[in-house]
Design a protein around this motif. Structure first.
Motif, PDB file in Angstrom:
ATOM      1  N   PHE A 181       0.827  -1.210   0.000  1.00  0.00           N
ATOM      2  CA  PHE A 181       0.000   0.000   0.000  1.00  0.00           C
ATOM      3  C   PHE A 181       0.862   1.262   0.000  1.00  0.00           C
ATOM      4  N   ILE A 182       1.853   1.314   0.864  1.00  0.00           N
ATOM      5  CA  ILE A 182       2.688   2.515   1.017  1.00  0.00           C
ATOM      6  C   ILE A 182       3.528   2.761  -0.234  1.00  0.00           C
ATOM      7  N   TYR A 183       4.174   1.708  -0.742  1.00  0.00           N
ATOM      8  CA  TYR A 183       5.017   1.884  -1.932  1.00  0.00           C
ATOM      9  C   TYR A 183       4.191   2.310  -3.143  1.00  0.00           C
ATOM     10  N   SER A 184       3.019   1.693  -3.315  1.00  0.00           N
ATOM     11  CA  SER A 184       2.164   2.046  -4.446  1.00  0.00           C
ATOM     12  C   SER A 184       1.695   3.490  -4.334  1.00  0.00           C
ATOM     13  N   LEU A 185       1.328   3.902  -3.117  1.00  0.00           N
ATOM     14  CA  LEU A 185       0.876   5.276  -2.907  1.00  0.00           C
ATOM     15  C   LEU A 185       1.999   6.272  -3.187  1.00  0.00           C
ATOM     16  N   PHE A 186       3.224   5.904  -2.847  1.00  0.00           N
ATOM     17  CA  PHE A 186       4.375   6.764  -3.108  1.00  0.00           C
ATOM     18  C   PHE A 186       4.540   6.996  -4.617  1.00  0.00           C
ATOM     19  N   PHE A 187       4.454   5.916  -5.388  1.00  0.00           N
ATOM     20  CA  PHE A 187       4.604   6.053  -6.847  1.00  0.00           C
ATOM     21  C   PHE A 187       3.443   6.843  -7.452  1.00  0.00           C
ATOM     22  N   VAL A 188       2.245   6.639  -6.929  1.00  0.00           N
ATOM     23  CA  VAL A 188       1.095   7.418  -7.394  1.00  0.00           C
ATOM     24  C   VAL A 188       1.347   8.906  -7.174  1.00  0.00           C
ATOM     25  N   SER A 189       1.910   9.263  -6.016  1.00  0.00           N
ATOM     26  CA  SER A 189       2.177  10.670  -5.686  1.00  0.00           C
ATOM     27  C   SER A 189       3.183  11.283  -6.656  1.00  0.00           C
ATOM     28  N   ILE A 190       4.254  10.560  -6.940  1.00  0.00           N
ATOM     29  CA  ILE A 190       5.283  11.077  -7.845  1.00  0.00           C
ATOM     30  C   ILE A 190       4.715  11.266  -9.251  1.00  0.00           C
ATOM     31  N   ILE A 191       4.027  10.241  -9.752  1.00  0.00           N
ATOM     32  CA  ILE A 191       3.481  10.311 -11.110  1.00  0.00           C
ATOM     33  C   ILE A 191       2.461  11.438 -11.218  1.00  0.00           C
TER      34      ILE A 191
END
Length: 435
Positions: free
Chosen positions: A80-90
Motif C-alpha cells: 500500500f505505502i510503496y504504491s501510494l508513493f509512486f502514485v504521488s510522484i506520477i
C-alpha cells in the motif's frame, strides 16, 4: 453467510448504493448540459476526459489494478505505502507537464481556451488519489466505503456546479471548480476511513509482482494508450465541439441506464476470483455466471434504452436530440462489454501475457479503424471503432481459455435464469425478514 450469497449481496449492494450517485449524475447532466449548450459542454468534457486519460497511460491505473489483484491475498501495508508513493510522484509530474505545456497541447488538438485546460490540469493532483484509494477499499471488499465516497462526490459536484455555473455564472470554469471541490471532499473522506483497513505487516511475493509487471505494465499501457489515441483522434478529426457535446450526453445517458447496473456486479468480481484463483472450477463458475448475468441485464436495458431514450432527449435534452443515433450505437458497444469479466479472470490468474495480447488486438483496431472511419464519419466512426476494438480484445481472451483448462460459458440457459431469480428472491426475502 455462504460465499455465493456474499457475492450476490455485494453486487446488489454495489448497485443499490449507486442510486444516489446515478440520480445526482443525471440531474447534473440535465442542468449543466442544457445550460452550457452542446458546444461548450462538449469542450469541457473533452478536456476533462483528455487530462484524466493520463491517469491510465502513466501507470497509475496499473498500480490500482495491482492493488485489486494482490491486496486480497496479502493485505500488505508495505504494498500500500510503496504504491501510494509512486502514485504521488506520477501525479505531480503529470500535473507539471500539462500545466506548463497547456497552450501547446490545446493548439495541437485544434481547440481553444487553454486557460480552461490549465485549470482542469489541477485534477491530476486529486483524481489519481481518489482512484487509488477506491481501489484499495475495493480490494478489502469494503464496497460500502466506495459507495459513500461516490455519493459524497456526486452530491457535492451537483450542488457546487449548480451554484457556480447557473447561479453565479462562472460558466465552464465552474464545472471544473465544482469537480475539484467535490473530489477533494471525497478524498478527505477516504483518507479518514482508511484507518479501518486491516493491513498485515507481512512479506511480499516479489516474484509474483515481477511476473504481473512484466506483462501487466505493457497491457495497462496498451489499454490506456488505446483510449488516449482515441481522445487524440477525437481532437484531430471531430472538429465540431457541438458533436462532442452530443457524444458525451449520449454516453452519459447510455452509461446511467445500461453500464452502471452491469459494472456494479463486475466491480465486485475481481476480489472474489482473486481469492479463489487456484480453484479452476469455482473460478470458471464465478466468471460464467457474471458474464451471463451481465449479458442478460445489458440486453434488457439496451432494449429499454432504444425504446425510451428518444423521448427522454425530446423532453429533457431538446438541444441534444441528435444524440439518439449515438445512444443506439453505444448500446451495441455495451452489449459487447458484457464479456468484461474475462479481464478479471486473467488478472486473477496473473496471466497478464494474455491480457497484453488482447490489448494489442484492441490497439491495432483503434489505430486502423480510427484513421479510416473517424475523419469521414466523426462520432459515428468513433463509436464503431470502439466496438471493433472491444470485439477484437474479447475474442482473443475467449480463444485463450482452452489453453488454461478453463471452461467459461457465455450464452445463458434456462437454469441460469432460474438461478439468478432464486438468488435475487432469497436475498430480498432475507432483507424483508430483517425489516
Amino acid at each position: 453467510m455462504s460465499e455465493k450469497s456474499q457475492y450476490v449481496k455485494s453486487g446488489l449492494f454495489s448497485y443499490s448504493g449507486k442510486v444516489i450517485t446515478i440520480f445526482s449524475s443525471f440531474i447534473y447532466t440535465f442542468l449543466i448540459a442544457n445550460y452550457l449548450g452542446p458546444e461548450i459542454y462538449g469542450l469541457v468534457n473533452y478536456y476533462i476526459s483528455f487530462i484524466l486519460g493520463f491517469i491510465g497511460i502513466s501507470g497509475i491505473a496499473f498500480l490500482g489494478g495491482l492493488i485489486v489483484v494482490f491486496m486480497p491475498k496479502w493485505k500488505s501495508r508495505v504494498l500500500f505505502i510503496y504504491s501510494l508513493f509512486f502514485v504521488s510522484i506520477i501525479s505531480f509530474v503529470l500535473f507539471l507537464l500539462l500545466f506548463v505545456f497547456s497552450e501547446n497541447i490545446v493548439a495541437y488538438l485544434g481547440r481553444s481556451n487553454y486557460e480552461l485546460f490549465r485549470l482542469a490540469s489541477f485534477l491530476l493532483l486529486i483524481m489519481p488519489f481518489t482512484f487509488y484509494y477506491t481501489q484499495v477499499f475495493k480490494s478489502f471488499k469494503m464496497f460500502g466505503k466506495e459507495l459513500k465516497f461516490n455519493a459524497i462526490v456526486a452530491i457535492l459536484n451537483l450542488s457546487v456546479a449548480f451554484l457556480l455555473v447557473v447561479v453565479l455564472n462562472f460558466g465552464v470554469f465552474g464545472v471544473v471548480y465544482a469537480m475539484l471541490f467535490a473530489n477533494i471532499a471525497g478524498l478527505v473522506f477516504l483518507f479518514l476511513q482508511s484507518g479501518q483497513l486491516k493491513f498485515i505487516d507481512g512479506s511480499i511475493d516479489f516474484a509474483a509482482l515481477k511476473k504481473y509487471g512484466v506483462f501487466g505494465v505493457p497491457a495497462a499501457f496498451l489499454r490506456r494508450g488505446s483510449e488516449m489515441i482515441l481522445l487524440i483522434f477525437m481532437g484531430l478529426f471531430i472538429v465540431d465541439n457541438a458533436a462532442l457535446g452530443m457524444y458525451y450526453v449520449a454516453l452519459k445517458i447510455a452509461s446511467i441506464m445500461i453500464l452502471t447496473p452491469v459494472n456494479s456486479v463486475t466491480d465486485v468480481l475481481l476480489p472474489y476470483v482473486s481469492a479463489v484463483s487456484k480453484d479452476k472450477r469455482r473460478l470458471s463458475r464465478y466468471v460464467s455466471l457474471n458474464i451471463k448475468f451481465s449479458l442478460i441485464v445489458t440486453c434488457v436495458l439496451s432494449l429499454l434504452v432504444v425504446i425510451l431514450s428518444k423521448s427522454v432527449l425530446l423532453l429533457l435534452f431538446p438541444a441534444y436530440v441528435g444524440a439518439y443515433p449515438f445512444i443506439l450505437l453505444l448500446s451495441v458497444l455495451f452489449i459487447v462489454s458484457s464479456l468484461n469479466p474475462l479481464n478479471n479472470l486473467f488478472m486473477s490468474l496473473n496471466r497478464m501475457d494474455i491480457h497484453m495480447n488482447a490489448r494489442v488486438g484492441g490497439l491495432v483496431c483503434v489505430v486502423f479503424f480510427g484513421l479510416v472511419l473517424m475523419p469521414e464519419f466523426g462520432v459515428f466512426g468513433l463509436i464503431v471503432t470502439q466496438i471493433f476494438s472491444m470485439l477484437a480484445n474479447k475474442l482473443i481472451l475467449l480463444s485463450s481459455l482452452k489453453s488454461l483448462g478453463l471452461r467459461v460459458e457465455i450464452i445463458p440457459r434456462k437454469r441460469d435464469f432460474v438461478y439468478f431469480w432464486s438468488s435475487l428472491k432469497s436475498m430480498f426475502l432475507v432483507k424483508l425478514r430483517k425489516l
